[in-house]
Design a protein around this motif. Sequence first.
Motif, PDB file in Angstrom:
ATOM      1  N   ARG A  30       0.807  -1.285   0.043  1.00 34.18           N
ATOM      2  CA  ARG A  30      -0.220   0.162  -0.105  1.00 34.18           C
ATOM      3  C   ARG A  30       0.905   1.264  -0.143  1.00 34.18           C
ATOM      4  O   ARG A  30       1.530   1.379   0.793  1.00 34.18           O
ATOM      5  CB  ARG A  30      -1.005   0.090   1.422  1.00 34.18           C
ATOM      6  N   ILE A  31       0.811   2.132  -0.992  1.00 31.77           N
ATOM      7  CA  ILE A  31       1.538   3.282  -1.300  1.00 31.77           C
ATOM      8  C   ILE A  31       0.696   4.544  -1.078  1.00 31.77           C
ATOM      9  O   ILE A  31       0.016   4.792  -1.850  1.00 31.77           O
ATOM     10  CB  ILE A  31       2.497   3.137  -2.792  1.00 31.77           C
ATOM     11  N   PRO A  32       0.843   5.178   0.241  1.00 32.21           N
ATOM     12  CA  PRO A  32      -0.053   6.440   0.178  1.00 32.21           C
ATOM     13  C   PRO A  32       0.754   7.591  -0.471  1.00 32.21           C
ATOM     14  O   PRO A  32      -0.064   8.647  -0.897  1.00 32.21           O
ATOM     15  CB  PRO A  32       0.053   6.777   1.633  1.00 32.21           C
ATOM     16  N   LEU A  33       1.941   7.503  -0.932  1.00 32.02           N
ATOM     17  CA  LEU A  33       2.256   8.749  -1.428  1.00 32.02           C
ATOM     18  C   LEU A  33       3.734   8.380  -2.218  1.00 32.02           C
ATOM     19  O   LEU A  33       4.528   7.790  -1.782  1.00 32.02           O
ATOM     20  CB  LEU A  33       2.747   9.881  -0.391  1.00 32.02           C
ATOM     21  N   ALA A  34       3.730   8.839  -3.491  1.00 28.45           N
ATOM     22  CA  ALA A  34       4.943   8.583  -4.575  1.00 28.45           C
ATOM     23  C   ALA A  34       5.081   9.964  -5.009  1.00 28.45           C
ATOM     24  O   ALA A  34       4.448  10.598  -5.729  1.00 28.45           O
ATOM     25  CB  ALA A  34       4.764   7.509  -5.331  1.00 28.45           C
ATOM     26  N   LEU A  35       6.505  10.069  -5.022  1.00 31.37           N
ATOM     27  CA  LEU A  35       7.000  11.532  -5.638  1.00 31.37           C
ATOM     28  C   LEU A  35       8.152  11.259  -6.673  1.00 31.37           C
ATOM     29  O   LEU A  35       8.672  10.207  -6.459  1.00 31.37           O
ATOM     30  CB  LEU A  35       7.380  12.275  -4.564  1.00 31.37           C
ATOM     31  N   THR A  36       8.170  12.090  -7.461  1.00 30.12           N
ATOM     32  CA  THR A  36       9.036  12.414  -8.364  1.00 30.12           C
ATOM     33  C   THR A  36       9.542  13.594  -8.993  1.00 30.12           C
ATOM     34  O   THR A  36       8.540  14.471  -8.854  1.00 30.12           O
ATOM     35  CB  THR A  36       8.757  11.498 -10.029  1.00 30.12           C
ATOM     36  N   GLU A  37      10.720  13.813  -9.286  1.00 28.76           N
ATOM     37  CA  GLU A  37      11.211  15.439  -9.828  1.00 28.76           C
ATOM     38  C   GLU A  37      10.983  15.270 -11.356  1.00 28.76           C
ATOM     39  O   GLU A  37      11.157  16.719 -11.825  1.00 28.76           O
ATOM     40  CB  GLU A  37      12.635  15.476  -9.200  1.00 28.76           C
ATOM     41  N   ASP A  38      10.689  14.306 -11.986  1.00 31.69           N
ATOM     42  CA  ASP A  38      10.438  14.352 -13.306  1.00 31.69           C
ATOM     43  C   ASP A  38       9.378  13.114 -13.548  1.00 31.69           C
ATOM     44  O   ASP A  38       9.771  11.774 -14.132  1.00 31.69           O
ATOM     45  CB  ASP A  38      11.881  13.941 -14.078  1.00 31.69           C
ATOM     46  N   ARG A  39       8.195  13.631 -14.107  1.00 30.54           N
ATOM     47  CA  ARG A  39       7.166  12.630 -13.738  1.00 30.54           C
ATOM     48  C   ARG A  39       7.157  11.937 -15.464  1.00 30.54           C
ATOM     49  O   ARG A  39       7.020  10.720 -15.491  1.00 30.54           O
ATOM     50  CB  ARG A  39       5.552  13.309 -13.752  1.00 30.54           C
ATOM     51  N   ALA A  40       7.464  12.744 -16.285  1.00 22.85           N
ATOM     52  CA  ALA A  40       7.589  12.241 -17.615  1.00 22.85           C
ATOM     53  C   ALA A  40       8.704  11.297 -17.696  1.00 22.85           C
ATOM     54  O   ALA A  40       8.547   9.940 -18.411  1.00 22.85           O
ATOM     55  CB  ALA A  40       7.693  13.345 -18.768  1.00 22.85           C
ATOM     56  N   GLY A  80      15.410   9.552  -9.419  1.00 23.14           N
ATOM     57  CA  GLY A  80      14.517  10.511  -9.022  1.00 23.14           C
ATOM     58  C   GLY A  80      12.861  10.315  -8.617  1.00 23.14           C
ATOM     59  O   GLY A  80      12.140  11.126  -8.668  1.00 23.14           O
ATOM     60  N   VAL A  81      12.858   9.118  -7.911  1.00 18.17           N
ATOM     61  CA  VAL A  81      11.611   8.726  -7.404  1.00 18.17           C
ATOM     62  C   VAL A  81      11.734   8.344  -5.895  1.00 18.17           C
ATOM     63  O   VAL A  81      12.805   7.584  -5.521  1.00 18.17           O
ATOM     64  CB  VAL A  81      11.091   7.440  -8.096  1.00 18.17           C
ATOM     65  N   ALA A  82      10.801   8.477  -5.121  1.00 21.22           N
ATOM     66  CA  ALA A  82      10.768   8.214  -3.707  1.00 21.22           C
ATOM     67  C   ALA A  82       9.285   8.029  -3.216  1.00 21.22           C
ATOM     68  O   ALA A  82       8.483   8.740  -3.818  1.00 21.22           O
ATOM     69  CB  ALA A  82      11.411   9.184  -2.865  1.00 21.22           C
ATOM     70  N   ALA A  83       8.891   6.983  -2.652  1.00 20.93           N
ATOM     71  CA  ALA A  83       7.763   6.738  -2.068  1.00 20.93           C
ATOM     72  C   ALA A  83       7.643   6.166  -0.779  1.00 20.93           C
ATOM     73  O   ALA A  83       8.698   5.780  -0.031  1.00 20.93           O
ATOM     74  CB  ALA A  83       7.080   5.815  -3.000  1.00 20.93           C
ATOM     75  N   LEU A  84       6.591   6.060  -0.289  1.00 21.91           N
ATOM     76  CA  LEU A  84       6.277   5.722   0.935  1.00 21.91           C
ATOM     77  C   LEU A  84       5.379   4.565   1.251  1.00 21.91           C
ATOM     78  O   LEU A  84       4.253   4.801   0.372  1.00 21.91           O
ATOM     79  CB  LEU A  84       5.553   6.893   2.098  1.00 21.91           C
ATOM     80  N   ALA A  85       5.578   3.604   1.777  1.00 17.23           N
ATOM     81  CA  ALA A  85       4.718   2.325   1.713  1.00 17.23           C
ATOM     82  C   ALA A  85       4.426   1.993   3.050  1.00 17.23           C
ATOM     83  O   ALA A  85       5.075   2.070   4.007  1.00 17.23           O
ATOM     84  CB  ALA A  85       5.550   1.137   1.241  1.00 17.23           C
ATOM     85  N   VAL A  86       3.265   1.293   3.352  1.00 15.07           N
ATOM     86  CA  VAL A  86       2.670   0.944   4.689  1.00 15.07           C
ATOM     87  C   VAL A  86       3.638  -0.399   5.000  1.00 15.07           C
ATOM     88  O   VAL A  86       3.521  -1.475   4.065  1.00 15.07           O
ATOM     89  CB  VAL A  86       1.139   0.635   4.575  1.00 15.07           C
ATOM     90  N   ARG A  87       4.276  -0.505   6.168  1.00 16.22           N
ATOM     91  CA  ARG A  87       5.145  -1.658   6.548  1.00 16.22           C
ATOM     92  C   ARG A  87       4.397  -3.083   6.362  1.00 16.22           C
ATOM     93  O   ARG A  87       3.130  -3.132   6.574  1.00 16.22           O
ATOM     94  CB  ARG A  87       5.685  -1.652   7.847  1.00 16.22           C
ATOM     95  N   GLY A  88       4.893  -4.156   5.641  1.00 15.61           N
ATOM     96  CA  GLY A  88       4.293  -5.361   5.336  1.00 15.61           C
ATOM     97  C   GLY A  88       4.424  -6.184   6.660  1.00 15.61           C
ATOM     98  O   GLY A  88       5.066  -5.835   7.612  1.00 15.61           O
ATOM     99  N   GLY A  89       3.846  -7.418   6.382  1.00 17.29           N
ATOM    100  CA  GLY A  89       3.588  -8.205   7.607  1.00 17.29           C
ATOM    101  C   GLY A  89       4.923  -9.306   7.587  1.00 17.29           C
ATOM    102  O   GLY A  89       5.537  -9.247   6.584  1.00 17.29           O
ATOM    103  N   GLY A  90       4.872 -10.006   8.453  1.00 17.84           N
ATOM    104  CA  GLY A  90       6.071 -10.892   8.788  1.00 17.84           C
ATOM    105  C   GLY A  90       5.613 -12.353   9.070  1.00 17.84           C
ATOM    106  O   GLY A  90       6.556 -13.009   9.721  1.00 17.84           O
TER     107      GLY A  90
END
Length: 249
Positions: A30-40, A80-90
Motif C-alpha cells: 500500500r503506497i500512500p504517497l509517491a513523488l518524482t522530480e520528473d514525472r515524464a 528521481g523517485v521516492a515513495a512511502l509504503a505501509v510496512r508489510g507483515g512478517g
Amino acid sequence: MLRQWRGLAEDCVLLDGFHALKHALRFGARIPLALTEDRAAALELADGLAPDLTRTLDGLLREVPPGALRGLVPRPHPTGVAALAVRGGGRVADDRTSPVVVLDNPRHLGNVGAVIRLAAGAGAAGVLTTGTVDPWHPNVVRASAGLHFATAVRRCEPSALPPGPLYALDPDGRDLRGLELPDDALVAFGSERHGLSEALRERADHLVALPMQPQVSSYNLATSVAMTLYHWMAGRAPAPGGPGRGTPA
C-alpha cells in the motif's frame, strides 16, 4: 505535498528509487504517497522496465520541484523517485513449502537487504533476523530493491522461531552437498564477524557447511545464502509457471 510526506514518513517505509517502488507495487504494498522530480521520465522508465505498472504509476506519481527530494530522503536515488509504503507483515506459515532464512544478529544493512532480494528471487518463505538491527531499516529496503513485500520479513529471537528443522551453517558442519534441505527447513547464518550465537547453535538440528577451498576464510553473507538456496532449488523440478531466468534491476 511535502508536509504530507513528513506526516506519513514516521509510520511508513521509505521506497528509495523507481525499482523499489516497482517491486513493492507488484507484491501488493500500500503506497500512500509517491513523488518524482520528473514525472515524464519516470513514466518513460516504467514503459521500458515495468509496462504492467505504467497505468498505476500514472495515477500515483506526483511531481515535485527539482531538488525537493533532497529535503526528504538522505540520499535521493538516481531515478528521481521516492515513495512511502505501509510496512508489510512478517508472518511465516507453519505449513510452508519453501525454506525460511534466519540471519543471526546481522550487522551490515546492505547485506540484509541483499539477502532479502535473494530470498524473494528464490521463493523462500521469509527472512527472519535476530538481534538489534531493524530488517525494515531504509538502507535495508534500498538494498533489497523493495522486495521486502515479496516475502515475510521480521525480527525474531531464537526462542520464537517458527516450527521446522533448523539447519545452521557452521565451518564444522557436514558438507551441504551431501544433504537434501527439506521444504520446511529453517536455514540459519551467523553474523558477518562472530558467526552463530550459542542460542542458535543449541537450537540447531543440523550443522552444515559450504564447500570452500583451503586458506579461504569465509564467504560474504549474501553469497552464502545464495549458495544454500540454490542447493535447495536445484533439488526440485521447476514448477509450471514458476520462476524463470532473471535480469539485473
